[in-house]
Write a protein that holds these residues in place. Sequence first.
Motif, PDB file in Angstrom:
ATOM      1  N   LEU A 147      21.679  75.008  58.783  1.00  0.00           N
ATOM      2  CA  LEU A 147      22.377  76.638  59.443  1.00  0.00           C
ATOM      3  C   LEU A 147      23.418  76.219  60.442  1.00  0.00           C
ATOM      4  O   LEU A 147      24.476  76.598  60.148  1.00  0.00           O
ATOM      5  N   VAL A 148      22.880  75.750  61.718  1.00  0.00           N
ATOM      6  CA  VAL A 148      24.044  75.337  62.329  1.00  0.00           C
ATOM      7  C   VAL A 148      25.189  74.274  61.735  1.00  0.00           C
ATOM      8  O   VAL A 148      26.088  74.731  62.157  1.00  0.00           O
ATOM      9  N   GLU A 149      24.863  73.547  60.944  1.00  0.00           N
ATOM     10  CA  GLU A 149      25.852  72.452  60.657  1.00  0.00           C
ATOM     11  C   GLU A 149      26.199  73.104  59.572  1.00  0.00           C
ATOM     12  O   GLU A 149      27.794  72.697  59.854  1.00  0.00           O
ATOM     13  N   GLU A 150      26.296  73.957  58.774  1.00  0.00           N
ATOM     14  CA  GLU A 150      26.952  73.749  57.868  1.00  0.00           C
ATOM     15  C   GLU A 150      27.612  75.791  58.391  1.00  0.00           C
ATOM     16  O   GLU A 150      28.734  75.857  57.410  1.00  0.00           O
ATOM     17  N   THR A 151      27.107  76.130  58.564  1.00  0.00           N
ATOM     18  CA  THR A 151      27.603  77.953  58.802  1.00  0.00           C
ATOM     19  C   THR A 151      28.096  78.284  60.797  1.00  0.00           C
ATOM     20  O   THR A 151      28.816  79.090  61.265  1.00  0.00           O
ATOM     21  N   GLY A 152      27.090  77.527  61.480  1.00  0.00           N
ATOM     22  CA  GLY A 152      27.491  77.495  62.565  1.00  0.00           C
ATOM     23  C   GLY A 152      26.618  78.886  63.466  1.00  0.00           C
ATOM     24  O   GLY A 152      26.657  78.995  64.584  1.00  0.00           O
ATOM     25  N   LEU A 164       7.634  77.052  46.009  1.00  0.00           N
ATOM     26  CA  LEU A 164       8.270  77.678  46.886  1.00  0.00           C
ATOM     27  C   LEU A 164       9.509  76.421  47.619  1.00  0.00           C
ATOM     28  O   LEU A 164      10.436  76.620  48.378  1.00  0.00           O
ATOM     29  N   ARG A 165       8.446  75.291  47.681  1.00  0.00           N
ATOM     30  CA  ARG A 165       9.674  74.301  48.135  1.00  0.00           C
ATOM     31  C   ARG A 165      10.812  73.896  47.147  1.00  0.00           C
ATOM     32  O   ARG A 165      12.081  74.020  47.987  1.00  0.00           O
ATOM     33  N   GLN A 166      10.446  73.930  45.638  1.00  0.00           N
ATOM     34  CA  GLN A 166      11.773  73.698  45.427  1.00  0.00           C
ATOM     35  C   GLN A 166      12.810  74.426  45.740  1.00  0.00           C
ATOM     36  O   GLN A 166      13.904  75.065  45.396  1.00  0.00           O
ATOM     37  N   LEU A 167      12.396  75.756  45.258  1.00  0.00           N
ATOM     38  CA  LEU A 167      13.231  77.141  45.602  1.00  0.00           C
ATOM     39  C   LEU A 167      14.080  76.990  47.260  1.00  0.00           C
ATOM     40  O   LEU A 167      15.092  77.374  47.239  1.00  0.00           O
ATOM     41  N   VAL A 168      13.565  76.428  48.121  1.00  0.00           N
ATOM     42  CA  VAL A 168      14.153  76.158  49.035  1.00  0.00           C
ATOM     43  C   VAL A 168      15.059  75.127  48.497  1.00  0.00           C
ATOM     44  O   VAL A 168      16.570  75.304  49.947  1.00  0.00           O
ATOM     45  N   GLU A 169      15.186  74.638  48.140  1.00  0.00           N
ATOM     46  CA  GLU A 169      16.099  73.463  48.320  1.00  0.00           C
ATOM     47  C   GLU A 169      17.171  73.484  47.453  1.00  0.00           C
ATOM     48  O   GLU A 169      18.289  73.235  47.540  1.00  0.00           O
ATOM     49  N   GLU A 170      16.360  74.211  47.025  1.00  0.00           N
ATOM     50  CA  GLU A 170      18.212  75.028  45.621  1.00  0.00           C
ATOM     51  C   GLU A 170      18.971  76.554  46.240  1.00  0.00           C
ATOM     52  O   GLU A 170      19.755  76.230  46.301  1.00  0.00           O
ATOM     53  N   HIS A 171      17.978  76.211  47.706  1.00  0.00           N
ATOM     54  CA  HIS A 171      18.921  77.515  48.388  1.00  0.00           C
ATOM     55  C   HIS A 171      18.434  77.023  49.542  1.00  0.00           C
ATOM     56  O   HIS A 171      17.501  78.271  49.722  1.00  0.00           O
ATOM     57  N   PRO A 172      18.552  76.522  49.971  1.00  0.00           N
ATOM     58  CA  PRO A 172      18.547  76.062  50.997  1.00  0.00           C
ATOM     59  C   PRO A 172      19.116  76.915  52.628  1.00  0.00           C
ATOM     60  O   PRO A 172      18.599  77.442  53.651  1.00  0.00           O
ATOM     61  N   LEU A 193      31.984  92.653  59.356  1.00  0.00           N
ATOM     62  CA  LEU A 193      30.891  92.620  59.031  1.00  0.00           C
ATOM     63  C   LEU A 193      31.485  91.684  57.679  1.00  0.00           C
ATOM     64  O   LEU A 193      30.781  91.361  56.904  1.00  0.00           O
ATOM     65  N   PHE A 194      32.386  91.611  57.155  1.00  0.00           N
ATOM     66  CA  PHE A 194      33.015  91.155  55.842  1.00  0.00           C
ATOM     67  C   PHE A 194      32.533  89.667  56.071  1.00  0.00           C
ATOM     68  O   PHE A 194      31.785  88.784  55.657  1.00  0.00           O
ATOM     69  N   THR A 195      32.571  88.868  57.233  1.00  0.00           N
ATOM     70  CA  THR A 195      32.158  87.277  57.811  1.00  0.00           C
ATOM     71  C   THR A 195      30.627  86.727  57.435  1.00  0.00           C
ATOM     72  O   THR A 195      30.251  86.072  56.804  1.00  0.00           O
ATOM     73  N   ASP A 196      30.242  88.345  58.196  1.00  0.00           N
ATOM     74  CA  ASP A 196      28.594  87.969  58.214  1.00  0.00           C
ATOM     75  C   ASP A 196      27.977  87.925  56.272  1.00  0.00           C
ATOM     76  O   ASP A 196      27.784  87.005  56.254  1.00  0.00           O
ATOM     77  N   ARG A 197      28.733  89.141  55.741  1.00  0.00           N
ATOM     78  CA  ARG A 197      28.373  89.438  54.140  1.00  0.00           C
ATOM     79  C   ARG A 197      29.213  88.287  53.365  1.00  0.00           C
ATOM     80  O   ARG A 197      27.925  87.427  52.487  1.00  0.00           O
ATOM     81  N   ALA A 198      30.059  88.235  53.881  1.00  0.00           N
ATOM     82  CA  ALA A 198      29.989  86.818  52.846  1.00  0.00           C
ATOM     83  C   ALA A 198      29.382  85.369  52.533  1.00  0.00           C
ATOM     84  O   ALA A 198      29.409  84.866  52.559  1.00  0.00           O
ATOM     85  N   ARG A 199      28.896  84.917  54.365  1.00  0.00           N
ATOM     86  CA  ARG A 199      27.787  84.078  54.513  1.00  0.00           C
ATOM     87  C   ARG A 199      26.842  84.211  54.037  1.00  0.00           C
ATOM     88  O   ARG A 199      26.275  83.480  53.117  1.00  0.00           O
ATOM     89  N   LEU A 200      26.301  85.676  53.770  1.00  0.00           N
ATOM     90  CA  LEU A 200      25.031  85.942  53.457  1.00  0.00           C
ATOM     91  C   LEU A 200      24.643  85.404  51.537  1.00  0.00           C
ATOM     92  O   LEU A 200      23.857  85.106  51.089  1.00  0.00           O
ATOM     93  N   ALA A 201      26.149  85.804  51.095  1.00  0.00           N
ATOM     94  CA  ALA A 201      26.652  85.593  49.806  1.00  0.00           C
ATOM     95  C   ALA A 201      26.823  84.192  49.344  1.00  0.00           C
ATOM     96  O   ALA A 201      26.691  83.887  48.969  1.00  0.00           O
ATOM     97  N   GLY A 202      26.483  83.156  50.244  1.00  0.00           N
ATOM     98  CA  GLY A 202      27.161  81.529  50.104  1.00  0.00           C
ATOM     99  C   GLY A 202      28.525  80.809  49.931  1.00  0.00           C
ATOM    100  O   GLY A 202      28.130  79.747  49.786  1.00  0.00           O
ATOM    101  N   PRO A 229      31.396  79.052  51.786  1.00  0.00           N
ATOM    102  CA  PRO A 229      31.449  78.788  53.359  1.00  0.00           C
ATOM    103  C   PRO A 229      31.907  79.040  54.077  1.00  0.00           C
ATOM    104  O   PRO A 229      32.967  80.227  53.741  1.00  0.00           O
ATOM    105  N   ALA A 230      31.681  78.796  55.346  1.00  0.00           N
ATOM    106  CA  ALA A 230      32.164  79.217  56.264  1.00  0.00           C
ATOM    107  C   ALA A 230      32.782  79.568  56.493  1.00  0.00           C
ATOM    108  O   ALA A 230      33.710  80.163  57.127  1.00  0.00           O
ATOM    109  N   GLU A 231      34.061  78.022  56.309  1.00  0.00           N
ATOM    110  CA  GLU A 231      35.517  78.132  56.631  1.00  0.00           C
ATOM    111  C   GLU A 231      35.974  79.040  55.732  1.00  0.00           C
ATOM    112  O   GLU A 231      37.013  79.605  56.077  1.00  0.00           O
TER     113      GLU A 231
END
Length: 990
Positions: free
Chosen positions: A207-212, A166-174, A408-417, A419-421
Amino acid sequence: MTVELGILGPLQAVRDGVPLRLGGPRQRAVLARLLVEPRRVVPVDALVEDVWDGAPPVTAAKVVQKYVHQLRRVLGPAVVRTSRRGYSLDLPDHAVDARRFEGLLRAGDPVGALALWRGRPLADVPDLHFAEVERARLAELHTVALERRFEAELRAGRHEMAVPALRQLVEEHPLRERLCGLLMLALYRSGRQVEALQVFAAHRHRLVEETGLDPAAELTRLEEAILRHDPGLHLAASGETFAEGNLRPPVSSFVGREDERRRVLEAVRTTRLVTLTGPGGVGKSRLAAEVGAAAAGDHPAGVWWVDLAALDQPLLVVHRVAATLAVGEQPGQDDEETLLSALEHRGPLLLVLDNCEHLLAACARLADRIIRGCPPVRILATSRRPLGVDGECVVPLPPMPEDDACRLFTDRARLAGTPAEEAAGPAVTGIVRSLDGLPLALELAAAQLRVLGPGGLADRLGERLRFTSRRFDAPARQRTLGDMVAWSHDLLPAPTRRVFARLGVFAGTFALDAAAAVCGEDVLPHVAALVEHSLLAREAAAPTRYRMLDTLRLFALDRLAAEGDAEPARGAHARFYLELAERAGARLWGPEERSWSDRLAAEEPNLHAALGWSAERDHVQALRLAVALWPYWDLTWRGGYALAYFTSALGSADDVVPSEVRAWALTAMADLAAAPGEARDAQRWAGEAVALFRRLGDPAGLGAAQVAVGSALGNEGSLDAAEAALDEAAAIARQSGDLRLAARCWQGRAFVSGRRGQHALSERFAREELAAWTGLGSRRGEATALRHIAAAVRNLGDLAQADHLCNRALGIWHELGDPAAVAHVRSTLADVARQRGDLDRATALYEEAFEELRRIGDRRCTASTYKNLGAVAAARGEWPRSTALLLQAVRLRVELGDAAGLAECFDGIAAALAGTGRWAEAAILQGAAGRRREASGSVPTPEEERDRLRVAGVVEAALPRGRRTELQDQGRRMQLDEVLALVVALAPAG
């Protein structure tokens, strides 16, 4: 012989355990593209587009044919199918590893699913767009499978063993919150509370740093539970109790729809049967789930969700509901009676029947019996059409408003990985607007954003029907937007499907008469069925119009093309709008002008579509349609667009256009060009039209062309020739009784007379114009003539009457909603204020008018406004500002060929030069102005004449005797380019 294909790693094909050779990279790409959608026909053009990533060679279709032939030899003709529309793979799901993977995941066997994974999907296929999309989809499913596997590990008590992986997976999918939560829980159950909290803190910071964004509420609750050592975090021993109902908690946030949620919840509390209706993908099921969760407290016997989508037999509806509620069969009793008896004795419960549309009669029968015989039960149904049961409360669910759709679009796009910008960038609004506010479309498009980026996604919105869901458990009808629409479409009878396809040619909204013309039959029953199935929407405004969402329209056009019916349908569409425009043209100046202009305004998208199709297929029809729209373009100030269209159409079809059509097209062009002062082109076009109409012996056309000639010559300042043309047109109008032609003639004569300084005659002609428009019953014409009378009486010194007439005209234009016409009236009111000496009011009115005049491209009146603002500046003694404004007017009037207008400007600049002591140059410019007036026959207005004489007196007094006359003569002899050079050279000093 069994063929098995694999994409969960390098592309592979195996027959009876023996690997098969699949050819080179491009041939493998063809196979991969077919494998992405097995059993679905992929059109040849789509295959070419995808395999060459939008840049195919000319021979691509033949190359694809060769590759498919070779693949058929390797895999067998029973596997690689060809059809009239394209190619497909005919394989059962178990023969494709990706489909087996998805099936095992749906069946709750993540370990079996993961055993099929051989590496990066399609690893040996080029990085083409379709392959990247499929890789992203499968990678998401792989991560879901891993999450499910570790959920099972933790349920089995193997938390300590799960921590390293699980640690390795969290590193791969932070940013993957489910993995983070599983790691926190595994650590806590392993006695490592501090480490569990550190995992949460690191996740929140990242999460705060990368997506706000803040962590999800579920993860925050887990942190709080760990902090208080909540006993519920430990494995339950036994005897766990469960709440009534089977409603599953949502796995993603619910965005927007607050008003609809409140309204439906209130309906559920007050009505026994509520049906949510709307087109596929509009979010009915998700809203029903939210309402069900909110209503759970009102229903102690539970909220029970029954998904009917997979059923294909009406008799199975009762069985599915009974199975969901754990109602067993009773010997000797009808299944439906058994269910009703059980429901009658249950406590209050809410039954959610999801996806009723394909089993409507069975659902309606069951719902009717439940609400009549089982008082504790309430029903919330979702369907693309109402059930039609007495007492049913139907709640149509519209597409999402733009703000909520963007969220909705922004929320689902962020979930899909993404970038926030990019997920919330400036391109998002345009993308969302193109997707009709359909949540399914928004979610599918958001899933593509990480691969394509905003620009690439915007470019591919035309392919939205093929966007693929990221969900591993997405029902077949929701894998793509095309699947979703096909689900509704296939429920229709064949004649209604044909009408639906033909209605796809409409751009924007349409009326029933237009639909009947395009579909060639009594369309009302079919339109009613399409509205009932949520494939059409009726607009709220009167008269009745219908709209098809763009996403549905794309599907309809695909069906139309597949049936080979596109060209006949578009031809019928163009012919109807030609006939409509021809009927409207004669009615745009009269008692019906408001209703007909409103009708054409509502039809503008369709008119543009008809113009575009005609320009490509039938140049003569294109010109006829443009001529029919000439009056509408005139009254809506679209001259620039119209002239561009006419020019292109005539240029494309010059040698095949009948003389009559060409003559009318040239007349329309000349009239539209002359109105804003484009005199040179207007004269040329109108002159040719006059010659053609004379040869054709067409007096109506000749009259219209001569009005255009008179307008162009009047604007240029060739007043004698303008009068002659207008007089001939007036004679034709008298003979034919054509009041509209007469009104146009009097309008032109009033303008020419005003330029001659014959203001009493100008007033008389303008009043004749008013009488003609009044006779026609045209409020628009009445307002136009009132301003022309006001301009004449102002020059006669009756400022009070001019003010009154302008305000009458303003009232009409405000009523008609024409801001450009309002701007013209404000210009005349500004003239009145300036003549009264109220310079502040004059400036304000000129500036209000100025922007609107520039917006509509009226260069003649824009030049006049520059000139008038220059006169106001001169009256204030602001000589440099006056000169700068007058120079702007000069530039425009040179381009327009307006000699009389140049005379006004030269006199104005002369006044500014005299104000700064440039006596000699002022005298020269007064001479240049006099020459232009003599050539055109125009004279100054009384106000301008007073200013001209005042400046002449000042210059006479300042110069030696006789010198002013010499300099004025010098100005008269100068050519226009010499005068312009002098003016430009003097400007900086002025």
